[in-house]
Design an enzyme around this catalytic site. Sequence first.
Site, PDB file in Angstrom:
ATOM      1  N   LYS A 167       0.796  -1.252   0.111  1.00 57.60           N
ATOM      2  CA  LYS A 167       0.029   0.039  -0.117  1.00 57.60           C
ATOM      3  C   LYS A 167       0.839   1.141  -0.077  1.00 57.60           C
ATOM      4  O   LYS A 167       0.487   2.201  -0.797  1.00 57.60           O
ATOM      5  CB  LYS A 167      -1.018   0.021   1.131  1.00 57.60           C
ATOM      6  CG  LYS A 167      -1.692   1.189   1.523  1.00 57.60           C
ATOM      7  CD  LYS A 167      -2.679   1.391   0.169  1.00 57.60           C
ATOM      8  CE  LYS A 167      -3.281   2.901   0.226  1.00 57.60           C
ATOM      9  NZ  LYS A 167      -4.209   3.153   1.116  1.00 57.60           N
ATOM     10  N   VAL A 168       1.876   1.456   0.622  1.00 57.23           N
ATOM     11  CA  VAL A 168       2.705   2.466   0.982  1.00 57.23           C
ATOM     12  C   VAL A 168       3.525   2.518  -0.527  1.00 57.23           C
ATOM     13  O   VAL A 168       3.672   3.805  -1.017  1.00 57.23           O
ATOM     14  CB  VAL A 168       3.624   2.435   2.037  1.00 57.23           C
ATOM     15  CG1 VAL A 168       2.944   2.544   3.253  1.00 57.23           C
ATOM     16  CG2 VAL A 168       4.743   1.222   2.052  1.00 57.23           C
TER      17      VAL A 168
END
Length: 316
Positions: A167-168
């Site tokens: 996600k990051v």
Amino acid sequence: MKVGFIGLGNVGGKLAGSLLRNGVDLTVFDLNADLVADFAERGAATGGSAAQLMQDCDAVITCLPSPAACAAVLADMLPHVGAGKIWMEMSTTDADQIKAHAEAVIAAGGEAVDCPVSGGCHRAGTGNISIYAGCTRQTFDKVLPVLTHMGRRILHVGDVGTSSTLKVMTNYLATMNLLSLCEALTVMKAAGMDLAMTYEAIAMSSGTSFVHETESQLILSGSRDVNFTMDLVQKDIGLFQKLADDHGVPLELSPLMIEMMTDGQRRYGERAQSDRMIERLEEATGLSVTAPGFPQELVDDEPEERGYEVKVRRGA
């Protein structure tokens, strides 16, 4: 399955709304009493604390604004975790933290899922967002029916922590794309290009992207309100930089991006909308990077459909 949801902010409120709309037995909690009251009016049960939700529900979902908030909520819930209890973390947080939290939940007899979302706040409200799920396959099969009420595409990514790492990365890429689009649109304006035509030229080209097809519209309309603030961007791109540092990868673009976003926060405020980064270039050039005919807010016009698991392609 009785589901609790903690954190009814920009994204969490939309995800919880999808559960409620689809008939899930839902109990909610948030520090903002007005948000809780709104859900109660729509038929959700309400809980007085995070601890109460863990006591009363089979699965508790958290969607919170910071790693510190996640840690505080989990500390409140942990004494009530046991066999048959599932904690589902949908916040964007540090992979090491989520692993440590998951280990504590599992040690107490519960199950843990790391399941952040990606795809834009407007899609969170229609059940069409994408979800990464990190957990055992056995746990994934238990929570998949719940996840498919909140997201269109669900990807089982393996162990807890993997989702947060992915996600990051995606938020790093989205932010980089946003900044490059700000530059591209400003240069086209300076070169005398029609910006509505420019938008379509990008959209049909190898240079298009999800960010262009959504956020460029808000830049051009002058809205600059993507419902995602600069402090959240800084959190995510900072986590990506930390990941690179931890693994000894010498990045060049990432530190520059962090510096640019920091300048944006100095100019417009810590929690300014991220699309206001275009205004740095408007101020520097004296140009207005706008065009008529673009929307003030994003609307997901895809019909809502029950989600499904995305299968990873593997070699023979």
